[in-house]
Write a protein that holds these residues in place. Sequence first.
Motif, PDB file in Angstrom:
ATOM      1  N   LEU A  18       0.837  -1.199   0.000  1.00  0.00           N
ATOM      2  CA  LEU A  18       0.000   0.000   0.000  1.00  0.00           C
ATOM      3  C   LEU A  18       0.873   1.250   0.000  1.00  0.00           C
ATOM      4  N   PRO A  19       0.494   2.235  -0.818  1.00  0.00           N
ATOM      5  CA  PRO A  19       1.225   3.503  -0.797  1.00  0.00           C
ATOM      6  C   PRO A  19       0.805   4.313   0.429  1.00  0.00           C
ATOM      7  N   GLN A  20       1.475   5.414   0.654  1.00  0.00           N
ATOM      8  CA  GLN A  20       1.017   6.362   1.659  1.00  0.00           C
ATOM      9  C   GLN A  20      -0.321   6.915   1.172  1.00  0.00           C
ATOM     10  N   ALA A  21      -1.268   7.083   2.063  1.00  0.00           N
ATOM     11  CA  ALA A  21      -2.581   7.605   1.675  1.00  0.00           C
ATOM     12  C   ALA A  21      -2.428   8.988   1.044  1.00  0.00           C
ATOM     13  N   SER A  22      -3.141   9.199  -0.045  1.00  0.00           N
ATOM     14  CA  SER A  22      -3.098  10.505  -0.705  1.00  0.00           C
ATOM     15  C   SER A  22      -3.845  11.533   0.140  1.00  0.00           C
ATOM     16  N   ASN A  23      -3.410  12.760   0.035  1.00  0.00           N
ATOM     17  CA  ASN A  23      -4.061  13.846   0.762  1.00  0.00           C
ATOM     18  C   ASN A  23      -5.273  14.331  -0.009  1.00  0.00           C
ATOM     19  N   PRO A  24      -6.313  14.768   0.693  1.00  0.00           N
ATOM     20  CA  PRO A  24      -7.464  15.347   0.016  1.00  0.00           C
ATOM     21  C   PRO A  24      -7.052  16.550  -0.831  1.00  0.00           C
ATOM     22  N   ALA A  25      -7.741  16.731  -1.942  1.00  0.00           N
ATOM     23  CA  ALA A  25      -7.417  17.822  -2.867  1.00  0.00           C
ATOM     24  C   ALA A  25      -8.177  19.098  -2.536  1.00  0.00           C
ATOM     25  N   GLY A  26      -8.957  19.090  -1.482  1.00  0.00           N
ATOM     26  CA  GLY A  26      -9.738  20.271  -1.119  1.00  0.00           C
ATOM     27  C   GLY A  26     -10.059  20.273   0.364  1.00  0.00           C
ATOM     28  N   ASN A  27     -11.115  20.966   0.721  1.00  0.00           N
ATOM     29  CA  ASN A  27     -11.515  21.121   2.106  1.00  0.00           C
ATOM     30  C   ASN A  27     -12.424  19.964   2.534  1.00  0.00           C
ATOM     31  N   TYR A  28     -11.839  18.778   2.606  1.00  0.00           N
ATOM     32  CA  TYR A  28     -12.548  17.574   3.054  1.00  0.00           C
ATOM     33  C   TYR A  28     -11.514  16.605   3.602  1.00  0.00           C
ATOM     34  N   THR A  29     -11.972  15.496   4.138  1.00  0.00           N
ATOM     35  CA  THR A  29     -11.073  14.505   4.704  1.00  0.00           C
ATOM     36  C   THR A  29     -11.206  13.185   3.945  1.00  0.00           C
ATOM     37  N   ASN A  30     -10.210  12.334   4.056  1.00  0.00           N
ATOM     38  CA  ASN A  30     -10.258  11.037   3.384  1.00  0.00           C
ATOM     39  C   ASN A  30     -11.355  10.137   3.930  1.00  0.00           C
ATOM     40  N   CYS A  31     -11.535  10.147   5.256  1.00  0.00           N
ATOM     41  CA  CYS A  31     -12.456   9.207   5.895  1.00  0.00           C
ATOM     42  C   CYS A  31     -13.213   9.875   7.031  1.00  0.00           C
ATOM     43  N   VAL A  32     -14.466   9.465   7.181  1.00  0.00           N
ATOM     44  CA  VAL A  32     -15.281   9.872   8.314  1.00  0.00           C
ATOM     45  C   VAL A  32     -15.968   8.616   8.832  1.00  0.00           C
ATOM     46  N   ILE A  33     -15.909   8.416  10.164  1.00  0.00           N
ATOM     47  CA  ILE A  33     -16.567   7.266  10.783  1.00  0.00           C
ATOM     48  C   ILE A  33     -17.774   7.759  11.570  1.00  0.00           C
ATOM     49  N   VAL A  34     -18.933   7.150  11.281  1.00  0.00           N
ATOM     50  CA  VAL A  34     -20.178   7.463  11.972  1.00  0.00           C
ATOM     51  C   VAL A  34     -20.869   6.147  12.305  1.00  0.00           C
ATOM     52  N   ASN A  35     -21.105   5.905  13.583  1.00  0.00           N
ATOM     53  CA  ASN A  35     -21.833   4.708  14.025  1.00  0.00           C
ATOM     54  C   ASN A  35     -21.283   3.420  13.422  1.00  0.00           C
ATOM     55  N   GLY A  36     -19.962   3.275  13.408  1.00  0.00           N
ATOM     56  CA  GLY A  36     -19.347   2.048  12.923  1.00  0.00           C
ATOM     57  C   GLY A  36     -19.208   1.941  11.418  1.00  0.00           C
ATOM     58  N   LEU A  37     -19.638   2.962  10.691  1.00  0.00           N
ATOM     59  CA  LEU A  37     -19.463   2.972   9.235  1.00  0.00           C
ATOM     60  C   LEU A  37     -18.416   4.011   8.859  1.00  0.00           C
ATOM     61  N   MET A  38     -17.478   3.594   8.039  1.00  0.00           N
ATOM     62  CA  MET A  38     -16.443   4.504   7.543  1.00  0.00           C
ATOM     63  C   MET A  38     -16.777   4.876   6.097  1.00  0.00           C
ATOM     64  N   PHE A  39     -16.946   6.146   5.860  1.00  0.00           N
ATOM     65  CA  PHE A  39     -17.196   6.672   4.526  1.00  0.00           C
ATOM     66  C   PHE A  39     -15.864   7.167   3.978  1.00  0.00           C
ATOM     67  N   VAL A  40     -15.471   6.647   2.826  1.00  0.00           N
ATOM     68  CA  VAL A  40     -14.176   6.988   2.240  1.00  0.00           C
ATOM     69  C   VAL A  40     -14.417   7.865   1.015  1.00  0.00           C
ATOM     70  N   SER A  41     -13.743   9.010   0.989  1.00  0.00           N
ATOM     71  CA  SER A  41     -13.856   9.923  -0.150  1.00  0.00           C
ATOM     72  C   SER A  41     -13.421   9.239  -1.443  1.00  0.00           C
ATOM     73  N   GLY A  42     -13.926   9.741  -2.549  1.00  0.00           N
ATOM     74  CA  GLY A  42     -13.602   9.176  -3.853  1.00  0.00           C
ATOM     75  C   GLY A  42     -12.114   9.148  -4.124  1.00  0.00           C
ATOM     76  N   LYS A  43     -11.655   8.017  -4.608  1.00  0.00           N
ATOM     77  CA  LYS A  43     -10.239   7.827  -4.949  1.00  0.00           C
ATOM     78  C   LYS A  43     -10.129   7.379  -6.398  1.00  0.00           C
ATOM     79  N   GLY A  44      -9.146   7.932  -7.074  1.00  0.00           N
ATOM     80  CA  GLY A  44      -8.837   7.511  -8.434  1.00  0.00           C
ATOM     81  C   GLY A  44      -7.611   6.624  -8.440  1.00  0.00           C
ATOM     82  N   PRO A  45      -7.250   6.119  -9.595  1.00  0.00           N
ATOM     83  CA  PRO A  45      -6.074   5.251  -9.690  1.00  0.00           C
ATOM     84  C   PRO A  45      -4.780   6.024  -9.506  1.00  0.00           C
TER      85      PRO A  45
END
Length: 153
Positions: A18-45
């Motif tokens: 695995l590479p180092q996680a890419s940084n968000p390209a704007g004012n958002y975060t890679n991941c948010v966890i709510v009630n046991g669910l992790m929402f992952v921002s869109g990632k490209g290749p």
Amino acid sequence: MTTKPSIEARLAELGITLPQASNPAGNYTNCVIVNGLMFVSGKGPSGNPKGKLGSEYTTEEGIHFARLAGIEVLAAVQAELGSLDRVKRVVKAQGFVNAVPSFEEHHKVLNGFSDLMAEVFGEKGVHTRSVLGAVSLRNNLPLVIDSIFEVEN
């Protein structure tokens, strides 16, 4: 008592680093966890490919790009959780495929992501998904995938 091999060990078996996680390209975060669910921002290749499926790229190349995007997703999840062993289930994937209007194999392209999740997580990697064709995507990427994981607290 037999211990279950770690997901990181499974990645090594598959020859995936695995590479180092890419940084968000704007004012958002890679991941948010709510009630046991992790929402992952869109990632490209990785590698910053540019272009559309059906003109610059074939379905087979799209499948490879979806797998690479999956590796980027896994890197973000690992960075957030510290260990992929905290993933209880891959819940959902949503793919956006940058394609010409006549392209009809969006579902095949997203198999690159889905197959990777099943290879890495086994049965708990099988997920729901949807895939959409897009007129354009940021930086002219061929695809972007966002996802939802169930995780241990």
